[in-house]
Design a protein around this motif. Structure first.
Motif, PDB file in Angstrom:
ATOM      1  N   GLN A 180       0.823  -1.205   0.000  1.00 34.97           N
ATOM      2  CA  GLN A 180       0.000   0.000   0.000  1.00 34.97           C
ATOM      3  C   GLN A 180       0.859   1.257   0.000  1.00 34.97           C
ATOM      4  O   GLN A 180       0.523   2.254  -0.655  1.00 34.97           O
ATOM      5  CB  GLN A 180      -0.934  -0.016   1.204  1.00 34.97           C
ATOM      6  CG  GLN A 180      -1.981  -1.119   1.164  1.00 34.97           C
ATOM      7  CD  GLN A 180      -2.790  -1.096  -0.129  1.00 34.97           C
ATOM      8  OE1 GLN A 180      -3.243  -0.043  -0.569  1.00 34.97           O
ATOM      9  NE2 GLN A 180      -2.963  -2.266  -0.734  1.00 34.97           N
ATOM     10  N   LEU A 183       2.176   1.782  -3.567  1.00 28.63           N
ATOM     11  CA  LEU A 183       1.140   2.270  -4.470  1.00 28.63           C
ATOM     12  C   LEU A 183       0.775   3.720  -4.165  1.00 28.63           C
ATOM     13  O   LEU A 183       0.387   4.472  -5.058  1.00 28.63           O
ATOM     14  CB  LEU A 183      -0.104   1.387  -4.380  1.00 28.63           C
ATOM     15  CG  LEU A 183       0.079  -0.068  -4.836  1.00 28.63           C
ATOM     16  CD1 LEU A 183      -1.216  -0.849  -4.643  1.00 28.63           C
ATOM     17  CD2 LEU A 183       0.533  -0.139  -6.284  1.00 28.63           C
ATOM     18  N   ALA A 184       0.899   4.103  -2.895  1.00 28.61           N
ATOM     19  CA  ALA A 184       0.565   5.475  -2.497  1.00 28.61           C
ATOM     20  C   ALA A 184       1.705   6.452  -2.739  1.00 28.61           C
ATOM     21  O   ALA A 184       1.517   7.665  -2.625  1.00 28.61           O
ATOM     22  CB  ALA A 184       0.167   5.504  -1.021  1.00 28.61           C
ATOM     23  N   GLY A 185       2.905   5.937  -3.055  1.00 28.65           N
ATOM     24  CA  GLY A 185       4.036   6.813  -3.329  1.00 28.65           C
ATOM     25  C   GLY A 185       4.670   7.413  -2.095  1.00 28.65           C
ATOM     26  O   GLY A 185       5.106   8.573  -2.099  1.00 28.65           O
ATOM     27  N   CYS A 280       4.593   3.700  -7.734  1.00 24.47           N
ATOM     28  CA  CYS A 280       3.313   4.399  -7.853  1.00 24.47           C
ATOM     29  C   CYS A 280       3.124   4.989  -9.247  1.00 24.47           C
ATOM     30  O   CYS A 280       1.991   5.122  -9.731  1.00 24.47           O
ATOM     31  CB  CYS A 280       3.204   5.493  -6.798  1.00 24.47           C
ATOM     32  SG  CYS A 280       4.497   6.740  -6.900  1.00 24.47           S
ATOM     33  N   SER A 281       4.225   5.334  -9.921  1.00 25.37           N
ATOM     34  CA  SER A 281       4.139   5.857 -11.285  1.00 25.37           C
ATOM     35  C   SER A 281       3.589   4.803 -12.237  1.00 25.37           C
ATOM     36  O   SER A 281       2.737   5.092 -13.085  1.00 25.37           O
ATOM     37  CB  SER A 281       5.526   6.325 -11.745  1.00 25.37           C
ATOM     38  OG  SER A 281       5.537   6.617 -13.123  1.00 25.37           O
ATOM     39  N   TYR A 283       1.742   2.324 -11.318  1.00 28.24           N
ATOM     40  CA  TYR A 283       0.353   2.096 -10.905  1.00 28.24           C
ATOM     41  C   TYR A 283      -0.572   3.164 -11.494  1.00 28.24           C
ATOM     42  O   TYR A 283      -1.656   2.856 -12.000  1.00 28.24           O
ATOM     43  CB  TYR A 283       0.283   2.100  -9.383  1.00 28.24           C
ATOM     44  CG  TYR A 283      -1.105   1.889  -8.819  1.00 28.24           C
ATOM     45  CD1 TYR A 283      -1.819   0.732  -9.113  1.00 28.24           C
ATOM     46  CD2 TYR A 283      -1.684   2.847  -7.996  1.00 28.24           C
ATOM     47  CE1 TYR A 283      -3.083   0.536  -8.588  1.00 28.24           C
ATOM     48  CE2 TYR A 283      -2.953   2.649  -7.468  1.00 28.24           C
ATOM     49  CZ  TYR A 283      -3.647   1.501  -7.766  1.00 28.24           C
ATOM     50  OH  TYR A 283      -4.896   1.301  -7.255  1.00 28.24           O
ATOM     51  N   ARG A 284      -0.155   4.425 -11.434  1.00 29.52           N
ATOM     52  CA  ARG A 284      -0.974   5.491 -12.014  1.00 29.52           C
ATOM     53  C   ARG A 284      -1.171   5.280 -13.507  1.00 29.52           C
ATOM     54  O   ARG A 284      -2.258   5.527 -14.049  1.00 29.52           O
ATOM     55  CB  ARG A 284      -0.317   6.853 -11.761  1.00 29.52           C
ATOM     56  CG  ARG A 284      -0.401   7.328 -10.322  1.00 29.52           C
ATOM     57  CD  ARG A 284      -0.068   8.816 -10.230  1.00 29.52           C
ATOM     58  NE  ARG A 284       1.295   9.088 -10.682  1.00 29.52           N
ATOM     59  CZ  ARG A 284       2.341   9.123  -9.876  1.00 29.52           C
ATOM     60  NH1 ARG A 284       2.190   8.873  -8.581  1.00 29.52           N
ATOM     61  NH2 ARG A 284       3.533   9.406 -10.342  1.00 29.52           N
TER      62      ARG A 284
END
Length: 409
Positions: A180, A183-185, A280-281, A283-284
């Motif tokens: 998590q 994913l949240a960076g 996270c990049s 994931y986005r």
């Protein structure tokens, strides 16, 4: 801890007198020493580890365990024979937990019990014969002793299993927290500490892949064991779909093709490889592609976000794209809708095929003469804008997506 009552009840029937029990107890230090020597010699996992203070500790534990057994057999304990067994079982349980924390397997633990039981009985048998116990009593003594050691062994196995389960649950929680955070960076220093707590080896890169939860298990079996996973509900078209999020280590370069083969036929969306702390990049990127509603390839290949960078770029500012389209297509605004759509599609194909009439005709499934006629109309409507570099750039960007497709952010 609950105890098994079998050994306790049978011990009350045997009832060694205090003199015999005392003589056997005097021999316990020698029994414990030889038992530990046998374990270190015959069980590889303990070879070289039971030395110094650790050996003294284990020898003392053997003495206490066998001493407890002798207490069960003494007549003085017959009124409450269960009293000494509970702490013995608790100690065995704690021993199993400790062995799990030390990284030794349950097989090694059971082997140590087997060897230890055999060595202990060899010494105790010699003592009972020397004391002059009847053969029948010695046989019953042996049966009870092995039953008692079986109970201790079972308690240790239980402690070992519970410890592993506890450690496994804790590690899963730590891995979930790390996932998590990635994913949240979260900042890299936080990620590093979380990776250490989860005992997760930091890779060079991470690649995010999305796939339906129902298709996750088969894929995980084929991926790196350090792949992280999470679950999300992402809007896919008009329906909510439970989706698995995978963070796959080090599949940059040629390994990306291997990942694509693993995900073949699983309706996966594959993001770019990013330095691990920047996952996270990736994931986005995949969530943006899902939001765009781009269809999966018919051949079962994953939907590779690297092949849809233009759509992603154009969808970054939807209002700007709509304004650009309206401005550059203003010459068609007064035409009937069907005519405007036909000419717009022709202009788009003409731009993409750099004016090659036959290629445009093949793309639109029309005759080359039809292309020539339509382009004549467009030249009358647009004039010099079809030769001006800046105008051509605006037209190309505005019509990069098929007519009628307006990406959503």
């Amino acid at each position: 801890m609950a105890e098994s009552s079998g050994t306790t009840h049978r011990a009350a029937r045997l009832e060694l007198n205090q003199r015999v029990a005392s003589e056997l107890r005097d021999r316990l230090p020698l029994v414990a020493e030889r038992t530990v020597t046998a374990i270190t010699a015959e069980v590889p996992s303990y070879s070289g580890t039971l030395t110094g203070q650790m050996r003294d500790k284990i020898e003392n534990a053997v003495q206490i365990a066998l001493g407890t057994f002798l207490q069960l057999l003494e007549r003085s304990q017959a009124s409450d024979p269960s009293t000494p067994l509970v702490p013995a079982l608790e100690a065995a349980y704690a021993l199993g937990s400790g062995e799990a924390r030390s990284g030794r397997s349950v097989d090694a633990l059971l082997a140590a019990y087997r060897v230890g039981a055999r060595a202990s009985w060899r010494e105790m048998a010699a003592a009972t014969v020397a004391i002059g116990l009847p053969a029948a009593t010695v046989a019953e003594f042996a049966e009870l002793m092995f039953a008692y050691i079986d109970e201790l062994s079972a308690a240790s196995v239980s402690g070992h299993a519970d410890e592993l389960a506890s450690v496994g649950r804790a590690r899963r929680r730590n891995l979930e927290r790390l996932t998590q955070q990635l994913l949240a960076g979260e900042p890299e220093d936080i990620l590093v500490r979380s990776a250490e707590r989860a005992d997760w080896p930091v890779p060079q890169t991470l690649t995010v892949a999305l796939l339906p939860q129902a298709k996750l298990r088969g894929a995980l079996a084929l991926l790196d064991e350090h792949t992280l996973e999470s679950s999300e509900e992402l809007l896919a078209g008009d329906s909510d779909e439970e989706t698995a999020v995978l963070l796959v280590p080090d599949v940059h370069g040629d390994r990306r093709r291997q990942l694509a083969r693993v995900l073949h036929g699983r309706r996966a969306v594959l993001g770019p490889a990013r330095p691990w702390a920047q996952a996270c990049s990736s994931y986005r990127r995949v969530t943006r592609v899902v939001a765009l509603g781009i269809a999966h390839p018919d051949d079962g290949e994953p939907l590779d976000t690297d092949r849809h960078l233009a759509e992603l770029l154009l969808s970054a500012d939807v209002e700007a794209l709509a304004d650009l389209r309206a401005r550059v297509l203003q010459p068609l605004a007064t035409l009937p809708a069907a005519t405007a759509e036909r000419l717009t599609e022709t202009l788009r194909s003409w731009l993409l095929h750099q004016g090659r009439r036959d290629d445009v005709a093949a793309d639109l499934f029309v005759h080359p003469q039809t292309v020539r006629y339509r382009m004549g109309q467009l030249r009358q409507l647009f004039g010099e804008r079809l030769t001006d570099p800046r105008s051509l750039l605006d037209l190309t960007v505005a019509l990069a997506l098929p007519v009628g497709v307006a990406p959503t952010g």
